[in-house]
Design a protein around this motif. Sequence first.
Motif, PDB file in Angstrom:
ATOM      1  N   GLY A  33       0.795  -1.218   0.000  1.00  0.00           N
ATOM      2  CA  GLY A  33       0.000   0.000   0.000  1.00  0.00           C
ATOM      3  C   GLY A  33       0.828   1.268   0.000  1.00  0.00           C
ATOM      4  O   GLY A  33       0.342   2.330   0.400  1.00  0.00           O
ATOM      5  N   LEU A  34       2.079   1.191  -0.463  1.00  0.00           N
ATOM      6  CA  LEU A  34       2.965   2.356  -0.447  1.00  0.00           C
ATOM      7  C   LEU A  34       2.962   3.121  -1.765  1.00  0.00           C
ATOM      8  O   LEU A  34       3.226   4.323  -1.783  1.00  0.00           O
ATOM      9  CB  LEU A  34       4.403   1.922  -0.120  1.00  0.00           C
ATOM     10  N   VAL A  35       2.691   2.428  -2.878  1.00  0.00           N
ATOM     11  CA  VAL A  35       2.724   3.077  -4.187  1.00  0.00           C
ATOM     12  C   VAL A  35       1.516   2.647  -4.993  1.00  0.00           C
ATOM     13  O   VAL A  35       0.836   1.668  -4.667  1.00  0.00           O
ATOM     14  CB  VAL A  35       4.010   2.741  -4.976  1.00  0.00           C
ATOM     15  N   GLU A  36       1.271   3.393  -6.069  1.00  0.00           N
ATOM     16  CA  GLU A  36       0.228   3.003  -7.014  1.00  0.00           C
ATOM     17  C   GLU A  36       0.747   3.164  -8.431  1.00  0.00           C
ATOM     18  O   GLU A  36       1.523   4.079  -8.727  1.00  0.00           O
ATOM     19  CB  GLU A  36      -1.025   3.847  -6.824  1.00  0.00           C
ATOM     20  N   TRP A  37       0.346   2.240  -9.311  1.00  0.00           N
ATOM     21  CA  TRP A  37       0.698   2.326 -10.721  1.00  0.00           C
ATOM     22  C   TRP A  37      -0.268   3.244 -11.432  1.00  0.00           C
ATOM     23  O   TRP A  37      -1.453   3.284 -11.109  1.00  0.00           O
ATOM     24  CB  TRP A  37       0.660   0.947 -11.359  1.00  0.00           C
TER      25      TRP A  37
END
Length: 395
Positions: free
Chosen positions: A381-385
């Motif tokens: 849950g740290l990054v999103e594409w």
Amino acid sequence: MSYGVTPPSTLEEKIEWLQLIRSSNVGPITFYKLLQYYGSARNALGALPSLTSSGKSKIHIFPKKEAEKELRALEKFGAQLIARGEEHYPPLLAHIDDAPPLLQVVGNLAYLKKRTVAIVGARNASANGRNIAQDLARELGRSGFLIASGMAKGIDTAAHEGALETGTIAAVAGGLDIIYPRENMKLYQAIRDQGVMVSEMPLGSEPQARHFPRRNRIVSGISRGVVVIEASLKSGSMITARLSQEQGRETLAVPGSPLDPRSKGGNQLIKQGATLVETALDVIEALERPFDPPDISRIPPAAQEIFLPRIIPEPLTKSTSGELPALAAEKKNLSSADDDARLYVKELLGPSAVCVDDLLRQSRLSPAELNSILLEFELAGLVEWQPGNRVALIS
């Protein structure tokens, strides 16, 4: 055609696909990466708990009983669950990097194979804008095109209404059983009876703000081109137009008065090179231009290991010991060097999306190492594409 993704061959495998895509922090891109790493959704589900130890929270795996319940509800509703790579999955949609692994579909499945053009625009459309949308949809439908839109008020509604006679497809932001907006109840029933509706959300899901951009990429993804009629500069229709450009589709726009804020988006697109549309013939001529879906050979060799899982996952191979490949986080205790690499990659990231090619060059990691870190970050849950092979830090 499977476009590099082998669809589930049994009901049990489809249930496992549904479990995986419904698990927390698993979006379409991560879904395909996990399939590449572990060879099957079942193996990926078994590995998920060990991949998020450094994240904000533990991952929630969607229970098998809930997946089975969702399938039963779909069957009772009269809808089907179609996997990417299966016969009725929309062909052009299968080419985009973040194509939904599973689509819920109700209506005439034969329409999903027709040549499709999207018509989108303002919710608060003018009478002239609605008339143009309806006339364009009607004429394009009679010319053999399926008309796609998002069933919103205004231009979307007019486009669907104009195409009911020849065929229309509505991509909705919520569940297939949720009528949104409520005033489109008659249109909803007409499309269900005479056209086809698709969604990646489970039944009962109320549309939320974050769902609409995801819906928009389906509207553009299933279409050969997107026609914009009356759109303000900061609107969902302009997001759809941008997505169509990123997906390699034709972008078209109907010009409007410079005094009308609803025309600024379309006029800007024309300035930037979008095809100016006055009649259906303009659309037809534009869509007759040569079209090639994303070609993996155009991707720089250094980035192919990261990009390949998103479009054409390579067949999984076993090591000499017979074990399936796995991420470093699962196979061994991380060394200080691994921790340093994680910290450095996190420093390179920010709330503004950055291209993975740039991360690869600046981090000096191998594609496999960077891919592993980014996958772990997303599951935690740290990054999103984001479209265009870009990634952003979630603040």
